[in-house]
Write a protein that holds these residues in place. Structure first.
Motif, PDB file in Angstrom:
ATOM      1  N   TYR A 150       3.482   1.376 -10.045  1.00  0.00           N
ATOM      2  CA  TYR A 150       3.996   0.234 -10.797  1.00  0.00           C
ATOM      3  C   TYR A 150       5.519   0.335 -10.850  1.00  0.00           C
ATOM      4  CZ  TYR A 150      -0.685  -1.043 -12.446  1.00  0.00           C
ATOM      5  OH  TYR A 150      -1.991  -1.451 -12.512  1.00  0.00           O
ATOM      6  N   PHE A 151       6.180  -0.833 -10.903  1.00  0.00           N
ATOM      7  CA  PHE A 151       7.637  -0.874 -10.941  1.00  0.00           C
ATOM      8  C   PHE A 151       8.117  -1.702 -12.129  1.00  0.00           C
ATOM      9  CE2 PHE A 151       6.533  -1.115  -6.271  1.00  0.00           C
ATOM     10  CZ  PHE A 151       6.668   0.257  -6.050  1.00  0.00           C
ATOM     11  N   HIS A 152       9.174  -1.200 -12.768  1.00  0.00           N
ATOM     12  CA  HIS A 152       9.827  -1.955 -13.830  1.00  0.00           C
ATOM     13  C   HIS A 152      11.270  -2.193 -13.410  1.00  0.00           C
ATOM     14  CE1 HIS A 152      11.488  -2.216 -18.198  1.00  0.00           C
ATOM     15  NE2 HIS A 152      11.285  -3.415 -17.680  1.00  0.00           N
ATOM     16  N   TYR A 153      11.627  -3.452 -13.242  1.00  0.00           N
ATOM     17  CA  TYR A 153      12.974  -3.820 -12.785  1.00  0.00           C
ATOM     18  C   TYR A 153      13.922  -3.844 -13.977  1.00  0.00           C
ATOM     19  CZ  TYR A 153      10.248  -4.794  -8.693  1.00  0.00           C
ATOM     20  OH  TYR A 153       9.390  -4.644  -7.622  1.00  0.00           O
ATOM     21  N   THR A 154      14.906  -2.980 -13.944  1.00  0.00           N
ATOM     22  CA  THR A 154      15.705  -2.712 -15.148  1.00  0.00           C
ATOM     23  C   THR A 154      17.119  -3.270 -15.118  1.00  0.00           C
ATOM     24  OG1 THR A 154      16.354  -0.568 -14.209  1.00  0.00           O
ATOM     25  CG2 THR A 154      14.416  -0.617 -15.667  1.00  0.00           C
ATOM     26  N   ARG A 173       9.948   3.667 -11.292  1.00  0.00           N
ATOM     27  CA  ARG A 173       8.661   3.782 -10.607  1.00  0.00           C
ATOM     28  C   ARG A 173       7.712   4.615 -11.462  1.00  0.00           C
ATOM     29  NH1 ARG A 173       8.151   4.446  -4.760  1.00  0.00           N
ATOM     30  NH2 ARG A 173      10.383   4.859  -4.790  1.00  0.00           N
ATOM     31  N   GLU A 174       6.465   4.166 -11.588  1.00  0.00           N
ATOM     32  CA  GLU A 174       5.477   4.903 -12.369  1.00  0.00           C
ATOM     33  C   GLU A 174       4.160   4.945 -11.592  1.00  0.00           C
ATOM     34  OE1 GLU A 174       3.192   3.576 -16.230  1.00  0.00           O
ATOM     35  OE2 GLU A 174       5.148   4.428 -16.805  1.00  0.00           O
ATOM     36  N   LYS A 175       3.594   6.145 -11.446  1.00  0.00           N
ATOM     37  CA  LYS A 175       2.322   6.283 -10.746  1.00  0.00           C
ATOM     38  C   LYS A 175       1.178   6.284 -11.744  1.00  0.00           C
ATOM     39  CE  LYS A 175      -0.091   8.936  -7.198  1.00  0.00           C
ATOM     40  NZ  LYS A 175      -0.058  10.096  -6.276  1.00  0.00           N
ATOM     41  N   ASN A 207       0.806  -1.224   0.000  1.00  0.00           N
ATOM     42  CA  ASN A 207       0.000   0.000   0.000  1.00  0.00           C
ATOM     43  C   ASN A 207       0.834   1.266   0.000  1.00  0.00           C
ATOM     44  OD1 ASN A 207      -2.494  -1.370   0.052  1.00  0.00           O
ATOM     45  ND2 ASN A 207      -2.351  -1.639   2.270  1.00  0.00           N
ATOM     46  N   ASP A 208       2.153   1.140   0.167  1.00  0.00           N
ATOM     47  CA  ASP A 208       3.023   2.321   0.139  1.00  0.00           C
ATOM     48  C   ASP A 208       3.932   2.230  -1.077  1.00  0.00           C
ATOM     49  OD1 ASP A 208       5.876   1.289   0.951  1.00  0.00           O
ATOM     50  OD2 ASP A 208       4.482   0.299   2.309  1.00  0.00           O
ATOM     51  N   SER A 209       4.751   3.262  -1.295  1.00  0.00           N
ATOM     52  CA  SER A 209       5.603   3.288  -2.486  1.00  0.00           C
ATOM     53  C   SER A 209       7.072   3.424  -2.116  1.00  0.00           C
ATOM     54  CB  SER A 209       5.192   4.461  -3.392  1.00  0.00           C
ATOM     55  OG  SER A 209       5.324   5.696  -2.696  1.00  0.00           O
ATOM     56  N   SER A 210       7.438   2.942  -0.942  1.00  0.00           N
ATOM     57  CA  SER A 210       8.820   3.035  -0.485  1.00  0.00           C
ATOM     58  C   SER A 210       9.712   2.031  -1.204  1.00  0.00           C
ATOM     59  CB  SER A 210       8.876   2.759   1.022  1.00  0.00           C
ATOM     60  OG  SER A 210       8.490   1.417   1.278  1.00  0.00           O
ATOM     61  N   ASP A 211      11.031   2.159  -0.967  1.00  0.00           N
ATOM     62  CA  ASP A 211      11.941   1.165  -1.516  1.00  0.00           C
ATOM     63  C   ASP A 211      11.609  -0.226  -0.988  1.00  0.00           C
ATOM     64  OD1 ASP A 211      13.267   3.012  -3.022  1.00  0.00           O
ATOM     65  OD2 ASP A 211      15.160   2.937  -1.919  1.00  0.00           O
ATOM     66  N   GLY A 212      11.048  -0.283   0.227  1.00  0.00           N
ATOM     67  CA  GLY A 212      10.640  -1.572   0.773  1.00  0.00           C
ATOM     68  C   GLY A 212       9.577  -2.243  -0.081  1.00  0.00           C
ATOM     69  N   SER A 213       8.640  -1.442  -0.592  1.00  0.00           N
ATOM     70  CA  SER A 213       7.587  -2.022  -1.430  1.00  0.00           C
ATOM     71  C   SER A 213       8.145  -2.477  -2.775  1.00  0.00           C
ATOM     72  CB  SER A 213       6.462  -1.010  -1.647  1.00  0.00           C
ATOM     73  OG  SER A 213       6.886   0.093  -2.419  1.00  0.00           O
ATOM     74  N   ILE A 214       9.200  -1.808  -3.253  1.00  0.00           N
ATOM     75  CA  ILE A 214       9.857  -2.252  -4.486  1.00  0.00           C
ATOM     76  C   ILE A 214      10.455  -3.639  -4.278  1.00  0.00           C
ATOM     77  CG2 ILE A 214      11.725  -1.765  -6.118  1.00  0.00           C
ATOM     78  CD1 ILE A 214      11.324   1.202  -5.584  1.00  0.00           C
ATOM     79  N   GLY A 215      11.089  -3.828  -3.112  1.00  0.00           N
ATOM     80  CA  GLY A 215      11.635  -5.142  -2.790  1.00  0.00           C
ATOM     81  C   GLY A 215      10.552  -6.182  -2.578  1.00  0.00           C
ATOM     82  N   ASN A 216       9.482  -5.803  -1.871  1.00  0.00           N
ATOM     83  CA  ASN A 216       8.374  -6.734  -1.634  1.00  0.00           C
ATOM     84  C   ASN A 216       7.752  -7.205  -2.936  1.00  0.00           C
ATOM     85  OD1 ASN A 216       7.393  -4.730   1.196  1.00  0.00           O
ATOM     86  ND2 ASN A 216       8.542  -6.655   1.230  1.00  0.00           N
TER      87      ASN A 216
END
Length: 249
Positions: A177-181, A169-171, A24-33
């Motif tokens: 949404y995240f795209h792993y590059t 990161r894209e809102k 539910n958040d957009s932190s670096d933690g959520s990118i890892g999750n």
């Protein structure tokens, strides 16, 4: 090669393009999750590595945030986080009746905390001490809190091999949404003596992260919240912890 599977999985996830945030958040933690969700790794705070003998960490390409290596309460005293908060905490600006303790403590210089305390890490007798002095008189106020080398060894157990991921990161209307590059493989953690040397050099630090919840927290605002004090390092120094580093595009 020991990293073939995780690299293959990274490339599979990269090919998915932008994937929806699972948190539910957009932190670096959520990118890892979100990355771990697509790896089929359950969210955890275990001392073991995340995937196929690799610890996995992720960040936004736009951030320069330091990397958390592992959280670790002091070896002494018992309930050390609570002790440090009671000794050196200061009022949270949004909740003045509640104390917080957010600091970055180094081994090569003093850090001034709340204009009242100087703090630094000092290595002696197989222990890392938190040395607290009066900034005006330089008198020692406290030097009882410490982490022993055994605690450092246990905390770094999961760092044997590390896989870091960078994402765009894209809102959108329905969330982030995240795209792993790209990613980096770190193989063969060098060990505790090297870890201690990096503390002495000031390249690796300890962060207190004890605070209170904000207005959007599901528990409500002003509640005690310990993010977990731990050892952290600027990403550019991560290669100093490992024997081999491989960049993956």
């Amino acid at each position: 090669m020991k990293h073939d599977l995780i690299v293959s999985e990274f490339k599979r996830i990269k090919e998915l393009g932008f994937v929806k945030n699972v948190k539910n958040d957009s932190s670096d933690g959520s990118i890892g999750n979100t990355f771990e969700y697509h790896l089929n790794v359950k969210e955890n705070n275990l001392t073991e590595a995340d995937f196929d003998d690799f610890e996995v960490k992720a960040k936004d390409e736009a951030t320069t945030s330091v990397r958390s290596l592992f959280t670790k309460k002091p070896t002494f005293p018992p309930k050390g986080d609570g002790y440090m908060l009671s000794q050196w905490g200061y009022p949270d600006p949004n909740h003045p009746t509640k104390n917080k303790l957010n600091t970055s403590i180094y081994g090569h210089r003093w850090s001034l905390v709340d204009e009242k305390y100087n703090m630094r890490l000092e290595v002696e007798d197989d222990k890392i001490y938190l040395h607290v002095t009066d900034p005006t008189t330089s008198k020692t106020l406290n030097r009882t809190v410490y982490w022993d080398y055994e605690a450092i060894k246990k905390g770094s157990k999961k760092l044997k091999n590390l896989f870091t991921v960078v994402a765009k990161r894209e809102k959108r209307e329905d969330g982030y949404y995240f795209h792993y590059t790209n990613a980096t493989v770190y193989l063969n953690y060098i060990g505790t003596d090297n870890f201690i040397s990096l503390i002495k050099e000031g390249l690796l630090r300890y962060d207190h992260r004890i605070g209170v919840t904000g207005i959007n927290n599901k528990r409500g605002p002003g509640k005690p919240h310990n993010h977990g004090g731990g050892f952290r390092i600027d990403g550019k120094y991560l290669p100093k912890l490992y024997q081999t580093v491989i960049e993956i595009d």
